[in-house]
Every structure is written in C-alpha cells, then in structure tokens.
Enzyme design. Structure first.
Site, PDB file in Angstrom:
ATOM      1  N   TYR A 151      -2.473  -1.499  10.622  1.00 24.39           N
ATOM      2  CA  TYR A 151      -2.806  -1.595   9.201  1.00 24.39           C
ATOM      3  C   TYR A 151      -1.163  -0.373   8.538  1.00 24.39           C
ATOM      4  O   TYR A 151      -0.621  -1.653   7.966  1.00 24.39           O
ATOM      5  CB  TYR A 151      -3.666  -0.765   8.157  1.00 24.39           C
ATOM      6  CG  TYR A 151      -3.561  -0.488   6.802  1.00 24.39           C
ATOM      7  CD1 TYR A 151      -4.296  -1.965   6.895  1.00 24.39           C
ATOM      8  CD2 TYR A 151      -3.599   0.305   5.746  1.00 24.39           C
ATOM      9  CE1 TYR A 151      -4.396  -1.875   5.318  1.00 24.39           C
ATOM     10  CE2 TYR A 151      -3.558  -0.172   4.061  1.00 24.39           C
ATOM     11  CZ  TYR A 151      -3.664  -1.328   4.349  1.00 24.39           C
ATOM     12  OH  TYR A 151      -3.756  -1.598   2.812  1.00 24.39           O
ATOM     13  N   SER A 177       1.289  -1.110   0.056  1.00 22.50           N
ATOM     14  CA  SER A 177       0.423   0.209   0.061  1.00 22.50           C
ATOM     15  C   SER A 177       1.183   1.345  -0.330  1.00 22.50           C
ATOM     16  O   SER A 177       2.403   0.741  -0.320  1.00 22.50           O
ATOM     17  CB  SER A 177      -1.103  -0.301   1.528  1.00 22.50           C
ATOM     18  OG  SER A 177      -1.465   1.303   1.368  1.00 22.50           O
TER      19      SER A 177
END
Length: 269
Positions: free
Chosen positions: A160, A147
């Site tokens: 995350y 990401s």
C-alpha cells in the site's frame, strides 16, 4: 464563477460506488459535470450510486465496469469513455484502492500484485490513455487520490505504501510533462495528488469500536487518531470532494505536481 462551472465537462472517477469516490462523483455532478462511475459492488449498490450522482446533478451518469487489474479491461473502458464523451474525459480521478495489512514477510505475493495493479498501475494506464486528448483541448485535470501513506510510511503496509509513494511520483512526472499544455484562459492540464489521513467511512468503524473500551464513539475516534493525527478529528468524504472540485477550477491552472495532505497535521510532525 458559476456553481455549475463544470457544465459540458466529463469526469471519470474510479472506485466511486462508495466512500470518497462517490462523494467526489456527486460533487462533480453538482458542479455540472457528466460523471462516469467505476467501481465494485452489487447491482443494487451500483444502481444506488448512479442514482445518487444523478440526483446531485442533472442526470446522465453511467457506470463503466472494468477490472482495474486487467490492462485490456482498462483500455476497453477508456475507449468506451472516449466514445461516450466525444473524445475523452476532461477530468480523471484515480481513486480506486485496496489494502492488506500484514508484515512484509507475511505479505502474500498475490496481494502485492493486486494492490500495485489497482492502486498504481491502473492510474498509469488511465492517464496515458486520457491525457493526450486533454492536451489537445488545452484543459484537463488528473486528480490522484493517494494517501498520507504516499508521504510517510507505517508498518505492515508495504504494498500500500509503495503504491501510494509511487502514485505521488507518477503524478509529478506527468505534471511536468503536461505543464505547458493549454493556457490560463483554457485552464491548462494539471496533475495533482490528494493525500488524506483518516477519513470517516464505514471501513474504519471496526477500528473505532476496538478503541472505545466502553466509552463513546467520539472517545474511540480520539483514541484511534491520537496514534497519528494531531487534530483528533477525521475528514469527511465531502471535504475531500470539495478539494477535488477546487482543483478543477480554471483558477487552479498553476496548481500542478502537488501532493496535498488533508491529514490534521499528521505529516507536519
């Protein structure tokens, strides 16, 4: 090179019953690979995903069920895959991921554990089980869907961000360890991360809607992206998939250890 240059190859894509993972699975099938699907969903959703992947290629895809929080379940899945693929997968895409956005002090411990297990630890386990056979064959591709949050941080996403920074680091180590395996003609063994910014999936529709303020959907998209992504346009899942396919080409044998942002300039700032 033939558009079906992955004929005879087997790919596993985790988290591939929808979204980016499904797009990657379909793109691999279109390039000739036999694809193993892994991911959550109802029986109908899983059957639909398998049918879509089959329709994109020549058929023969299969869903492999495994709770990616469970090491034993991952080991069982990888053993089943080794039998199904006559020795192990040629291409491994670790795409499965979850998120829970709250401030650090409010983050439930169980959420931290689940996010780290699914987003990071499951990739470690699948890689340690798949990569030795890749080295023996002289060809292998590991593509970890990280990401933009594997390169920069945002508030309220501690587990995350930690998991995505972790998978970038894990990928670099594995890339170094396997860099000399194989050769130019065989294609070598490479490990790379793709680091998407905003990608157009159904999961972000509520965020777009919240920013429309009575305007068009496009206005909502631009308002959402203006916070981070200078291009003011999202990527499509199929565009992420196209990059994953490129990384599987023999010509990509010397592209390894990278973390490729697809983020409209987000990390250039």
């Amino acid at each position: 090179m033939s558009e079906t240059f992955l004929a005879g190859r087997t790919a596993l894509v985790t988290g591939s019953t929808s979204g980016i993972g499904l797009a990657i699975a379909k793109a691999f099938a279109a390039a000739g690979a036999r694809v193993a699907i892994n991911g959550l969903g109802s029986a109908e959703q899983i059957a639909s995903a398998v049918a879509e992947v089959d329709a994109a290629g020549t058929g023969g895809s299969r869903h492999f069920n495994a709770d990616l929080r469970d090491v034993t379940a991952i080991e069982t899945m990888m053993a089943d895959l080794a039998a199904w693929s006559n020795g192990g997968v040629d291409i491994l895409v670790n795409n499965a991921g979850i998120q829970h956005a709250v401030p650090l002090h409010d983050m439930p411990v169980a959420k931290w554990n689940d996010i780290i297990a699914i987003n990071l630890s499951s990739a470690f386990h699948s890689m340690r089980l798949a990569m030795p056979a890749m080295a023996q064959r002289g060809f292998g591709r590991v593509i970890n869907i990280a990401s933009v949050h594997g390169l920069v941080a945002s508030k309220d996403k501690a587990p995350y961000v930690a998991s995505k920074f972790g998978i970038v680091g894990l990928s670099k180590v594995a890339a170094l360890e396997y860099a000399a395996q194989g050769h130019r003609d065989s294609g070598g063994v490479t490990v790379n991360c793709i680091c998407p910014g905003w990608v157009e999936t159904p999961l972000i529709e509520p965020q777009i809607e919240a920013r429309r303020q009575g305007g068009s959907r496009d206005a909502g998209v631009r308002a959402l992206l203006s916070e981070k992504q200078p291009s003011l346009r999202m990527s499509l899942p199929a565009e992420i998939a196209a990059l994953a396919v490129f990384l599987c080409r023999r010509e990509a044998h010397n592209i390894t250890g990278t973390a490729m942002p697809v983020d409209g300039g987000w990390t250039a700032q």
